[in-house]
Write a protein that holds these residues in place. Structure first.
Motif, PDB file in Angstrom:
ATOM      1  N   LYS A  55      43.947  65.796  -2.390  1.00 38.77           N
ATOM      2  CA  LYS A  55      44.612  65.600  -1.409  1.00 38.77           C
ATOM      3  C   LYS A  55      44.268  63.671  -1.110  1.00 38.77           C
ATOM      4  CE  LYS A  55      42.822  67.350   2.862  1.00 38.77           C
ATOM      5  NZ  LYS A  55      43.733  68.039   3.596  1.00 38.77           N
ATOM      6  N   LYS A  56      43.519  63.165  -1.839  1.00 38.02           N
ATOM      7  CA  LYS A  56      43.613  61.551  -1.424  1.00 38.02           C
ATOM      8  C   LYS A  56      44.047  61.246   0.097  1.00 38.02           C
ATOM      9  CE  LYS A  56      45.009  59.817  -5.793  1.00 38.02           C
ATOM     10  NZ  LYS A  56      46.042  58.905  -7.083  1.00 38.02           N
ATOM     11  N   LYS A  57      43.106  61.164   0.588  1.00 38.48           N
ATOM     12  CA  LYS A  57      42.444  61.616   1.822  1.00 38.48           C
ATOM     13  C   LYS A  57      41.462  60.970   2.510  1.00 38.48           C
ATOM     14  CE  LYS A  57      47.141  64.107   4.370  1.00 38.48           C
ATOM     15  NZ  LYS A  57      46.618  66.137   5.686  1.00 38.48           N
ATOM     16  N   LEU A  58      41.300  60.673   3.997  1.00 40.61           N
ATOM     17  CA  LEU A  58      40.053  60.065   4.045  1.00 40.61           C
ATOM     18  C   LEU A  58      40.376  60.784   5.361  1.00 40.61           C
ATOM     19  CD1 LEU A  58      39.959  56.035   3.486  1.00 40.61           C
ATOM     20  CD2 LEU A  58      38.821  58.422   1.959  1.00 40.61           C
ATOM     21  N   HIS A  59      38.971  60.958   6.365  1.00 44.40           N
ATOM     22  CA  HIS A  59      38.863  61.265   7.923  1.00 44.40           C
ATOM     23  C   HIS A  59      38.857  60.451   9.055  1.00 44.40           C
ATOM     24  CE1 HIS A  59      36.085  64.859  10.298  1.00 44.40           C
ATOM     25  NE2 HIS A  59      36.682  63.858  10.869  1.00 44.40           N
ATOM     26  N   GLU A 105      39.104  50.626 -10.119  1.00 45.51           N
ATOM     27  CA  GLU A 105      38.535  50.444 -11.102  1.00 45.51           C
ATOM     28  C   GLU A 105      38.423  51.254 -12.380  1.00 45.51           C
ATOM     29  OE1 GLU A 105      38.116  47.237 -11.312  1.00 45.51           O
ATOM     30  OE2 GLU A 105      38.030  46.334  -9.278  1.00 45.51           O
ATOM     31  N   GLU A 106      38.326  50.498 -13.859  1.00 47.72           N
ATOM     32  CA  GLU A 106      38.015  51.243 -14.554  1.00 47.72           C
ATOM     33  C   GLU A 106      37.113  51.595 -14.544  1.00 47.72           C
ATOM     34  OE1 GLU A 106      38.617  50.120 -19.138  1.00 47.72           O
ATOM     35  OE2 GLU A 106      39.304  49.308 -18.356  1.00 47.72           O
ATOM     36  N   GLY A 107      37.228  53.144 -15.146  1.00 47.63           N
ATOM     37  CA  GLY A 107      35.535  53.606 -15.441  1.00 47.63           C
ATOM     38  C   GLY A 107      34.506  54.317 -13.690  1.00 47.63           C
ATOM     39  N   GLU A 108      35.525  54.213 -13.159  1.00 53.17           N
ATOM     40  CA  GLU A 108      35.259  54.523 -11.463  1.00 53.17           C
ATOM     41  C   GLU A 108      35.741  56.033 -11.023  1.00 53.17           C
ATOM     42  OE1 GLU A 108      34.282  51.692  -7.943  1.00 53.17           O
ATOM     43  OE2 GLU A 108      36.515  51.403  -9.194  1.00 53.17           O
ATOM     44  N   ASP A 109      35.410  56.073 -10.071  1.00 53.87           N
ATOM     45  CA  ASP A 109      35.945  57.370 -10.109  1.00 53.87           C
ATOM     46  C   ASP A 109      35.939  57.736  -8.393  1.00 53.87           C
ATOM     47  OD1 ASP A 109      33.348  59.843  -8.682  1.00 53.87           O
ATOM     48  OD2 ASP A 109      32.766  58.700 -10.586  1.00 53.87           O
ATOM     49  N   TYR A 110      36.612  59.042  -7.558  1.00 55.87           N
ATOM     50  CA  TYR A 110      36.995  58.613  -6.323  1.00 55.87           C
ATOM     51  C   TYR A 110      35.591  58.644  -5.530  1.00 55.87           C
ATOM     52  CZ  TYR A 110      42.037  58.504  -6.866  1.00 55.87           C
ATOM     53  OH  TYR A 110      42.876  58.111  -7.419  1.00 55.87           O
ATOM     54  N   GLU A 111      34.191  59.932  -6.289  1.00 60.43           N
ATOM     55  CA  GLU A 111      33.315  60.118  -5.489  1.00 60.43           C
ATOM     56  C   GLU A 111      32.349  58.896  -5.510  1.00 60.43           C
ATOM     57  OE1 GLU A 111      31.171  63.203  -6.247  1.00 60.43           O
ATOM     58  OE2 GLU A 111      33.662  65.136  -6.729  1.00 60.43           O
ATOM     59  N   SER A 112      32.938  57.766  -6.382  1.00 62.71           N
ATOM     60  CA  SER A 112      31.801  56.926  -6.062  1.00 62.71           C
ATOM     61  C   SER A 112      31.980  55.579  -5.228  1.00 62.71           C
ATOM     62  CB  SER A 112      32.003  56.186  -7.536  1.00 62.71           C
ATOM     63  OG  SER A 112      32.861  55.911  -7.487  1.00 62.71           O
ATOM     64  N   LEU A 124      47.948  60.667   5.627  1.00 67.25           N
ATOM     65  CA  LEU A 124      46.698  59.571   5.029  1.00 67.25           C
ATOM     66  C   LEU A 124      45.751  60.248   5.202  1.00 67.25           C
ATOM     67  CD1 LEU A 124      48.192  56.230   4.561  1.00 67.25           C
ATOM     68  CD2 LEU A 124      48.473  57.612   3.084  1.00 67.25           C
ATOM     69  N   PHE A 125      45.085  60.532   5.786  1.00 67.92           N
ATOM     70  CA  PHE A 125      44.188  60.367   6.922  1.00 67.92           C
ATOM     71  C   PHE A 125      44.195  62.700   7.525  1.00 67.92           C
ATOM     72  CE2 PHE A 125      44.539  56.352   7.562  1.00 67.92           C
ATOM     73  CZ  PHE A 125      43.951  55.907   7.203  1.00 67.92           C
ATOM     74  N   ASP A 126      42.621  63.222   7.191  1.00 69.75           N
ATOM     75  CA  ASP A 126      42.452  63.985   8.139  1.00 69.75           C
ATOM     76  C   ASP A 126      41.727  63.748   9.711  1.00 69.75           C
ATOM     77  OD1 ASP A 126      43.466  65.965   6.078  1.00 69.75           O
ATOM     78  OD2 ASP A 126      41.124  67.328   5.897  1.00 69.75           O
ATOM     79  N   ILE A 127      42.802  64.243  10.929  1.00 67.39           N
ATOM     80  CA  ILE A 127      42.337  63.085  12.049  1.00 67.39           C
ATOM     81  C   ILE A 127      41.026  64.409  12.633  1.00 67.39           C
ATOM     82  CG2 ILE A 127      43.723  62.710  13.596  1.00 67.39           C
ATOM     83  CD1 ILE A 127      45.782  61.665  12.351  1.00 67.39           C
ATOM     84  N   SER A 128      40.784  63.699  13.748  1.00 69.51           N
ATOM     85  CA  SER A 128      40.317  64.227  14.510  1.00 69.51           C
ATOM     86  C   SER A 128      39.765  63.352  15.797  1.00 69.51           C
ATOM     87  CB  SER A 128      38.378  64.355  13.655  1.00 69.51           C
ATOM     88  OG  SER A 128      38.462  65.204  13.169  1.00 69.51           O
ATOM     89  N   ILE A 129      39.447  64.056  16.780  1.00 78.85           N
ATOM     90  CA  ILE A 129      39.200  63.382  17.888  1.00 78.85           C
ATOM     91  C   ILE A 129      38.054  63.474  18.755  1.00 78.85           C
ATOM     92  CG2 ILE A 129      39.584  63.525  20.541  1.00 78.85           C
ATOM     93  CD1 ILE A 129      42.142  62.564  19.134  1.00 78.85           C
ATOM     94  N   PHE A 130      36.965  62.167  18.772  1.00 78.80           N
ATOM     95  CA  PHE A 130      35.790  62.158  19.326  1.00 78.80           C
ATOM     96  C   PHE A 130      35.614  61.381  20.734  1.00 78.80           C
ATOM     97  CE2 PHE A 130      31.160  62.264  17.662  1.00 78.80           C
ATOM     98  CZ  PHE A 130      30.619  62.405  18.986  1.00 78.80           C
ATOM     99  N   THR A 131      35.617  62.528  21.441  1.00 76.74           N
ATOM    100  CA  THR A 131      35.891  61.769  23.225  1.00 76.74           C
ATOM    101  C   THR A 131      34.392  62.064  23.714  1.00 76.74           C
ATOM    102  OG1 THR A 131      36.980  61.648  25.360  1.00 76.74           O
ATOM    103  CG2 THR A 131      37.330  63.671  23.929  1.00 76.74           C
ATOM    104  N   LYS A 191      35.561  66.944  -1.611  1.00 79.24           N
ATOM    105  CA  LYS A 191      36.207  67.925  -2.561  1.00 79.24           C
ATOM    106  C   LYS A 191      37.783  67.872  -1.605  1.00 79.24           C
ATOM    107  CE  LYS A 191      32.535  70.000  -4.860  1.00 79.24           C
ATOM    108  NZ  LYS A 191      32.014  71.489  -5.253  1.00 79.24           N
ATOM    109  N   THR A 192      37.470  68.454  -0.758  1.00 77.74           N
ATOM    110  CA  THR A 192      39.131  68.777  -0.143  1.00 77.74           C
ATOM    111  C   THR A 192      39.829  67.687   0.139  1.00 77.74           C
ATOM    112  OG1 THR A 192      38.642  70.797   1.135  1.00 77.74           O
ATOM    113  CG2 THR A 192      40.070  69.545   1.761  1.00 77.74           C
TER     114      THR A 192
END
Length: 298
Positions: free
Chosen positions: A33-37, A231-238, A105-112, A28-29
């Motif tokens: 914010k229109k971001k990705l991880h 697209e028309e009729g779509e939502d971000y959660e899909s 555009l993104f929340d940024i994580s480190i995985f090492t 949801k967060t």
């Protein structure tokens, strides 16, 4: 020369497995914010480190005092119980700009798979004020002992459908290969076990403007735009970022119009020119292969 041989003993087998409620809240967060991880590896992806003692004689002479004084290479000390190692770290060109722009555009994580002490030092070099690496930091201590050389979505706080991974080692993400964005390994220091010529051997470095991080950032921007292009009729959660990756690749493969080919050819020629300017002889073959017709280049 990925740092896999730090002498510090790690006894922790801690788990940070997020639950579904945490992931739902995170989703949801992100969507609000229109971001990705975005999940980033460290070694050979956005930097390279080596114990000075392990450098070739050539590199010890090349790195020397000059590159360290100019802060093109960072020297630091790693201390543990009964040992003290001196390291050098080279940040991949353009990495700080990459982090700054990607963080919009993104929340940024480190995985090492490096340990927490090493990872903390690297983040100090990359983002000392913690402005851009603003999500998770996952290290060797968090990885299950049963799969010590594997990375996976199970430790991430976001749903898999909003996660993008940039890692030079594909095999460690076997279970999440569809979330992976390709990047060529960064090898600044000389490696006697490899036939590939290091940047120090070329007395050069990867291009900031046309190098791998600049290319990957362009790709990430396209994927982000595709994900949030409803697209028309779509939502971000899909939406699913893996579908967005697939669609961006499909659009790229269908760039067959004269206008599109001409523009892409110009971009590719610029990359090749920049490679030659920085004395890069082994420009990535896939750059050249992307030019699908020769008459657009001539």
């Amino acid at each position: 020369m990925a740092v896999q041989n730090l002498k510090a003993t790690v006894n922790s087998s801690s788990s940070i497995h997020p639950d579904s409620i945490e992931r739902d809240e995170n989703l949801k967060t992100l969507l609000s914010k229109k971001k990705l991880h975005l999940v980033l590896d460290l070694d050979n992806t956005i930097l390279e480190s080596s114990i000075i003692q392990n450098l070739t004689t050539y590199d010890r002479d090349y790195v020397g005092v000059k590159l360290i004084e100019e802060k093109k290479v960072y020297q630091w000390v790693y201390e543990g119980k009964g040992f003290k190692d001196v390291y050098v770290t080279k940040l991949r060109p353009n990495v700080k700009t990459f982090l700054q722009k990607a963080s919009t555009l993104f929340d940024i994580s480190i995985f090492t798979l490096g340990n927490l002490t090493y990872t903390t030092k690297m983040i100090d070099l990359l983002d000392p004020e913690r402005l851009y690496i603003n999500s998770q930091v996952i290290t060797r201590e968090n990885v299950p002992l049963s799969t010590p050389w594997r990375k996976g979505h199970d430790l991430l706080s976001s749903h898999e459908r909003v996660v993008l991974v940039v890692d030079d080692a594909k095999d460690v993400w076997e279970a999440n290969a569809k979330n992976l964005i390709d990047i060529a390994p960064y090898g600044f220091f000389d490696d006697e076990s490899s036939n590939k010529k290091s940047w120090t051997r070329k007395w050069a470095d990867e291009s900031e403007k046309y190098g791998e991080l600049a290319r990957v950032l362009r790709e990430l921007k396209k994927i982000h735009k595709e994900f949030y292009n409803l697209e028309e009729g779509e939502d971000y959660e899909s939406r699913d970022v893996r579908d967005a990756i697939k669609e961006v690749k499909r659009k790229f493969s269908l760039q067959g119009t004269k206008e599109a080919m001409s523009q892409h050819a110009k971009e590719t020629i610029n990359e090749i020119d920049e490679c030659f300017k920085s004395m890069e002889v082994n420009c990535r073959k896939n750059r050249l292969n992307r030019i699908q017709t020769s008459h657009e280049v001539m």
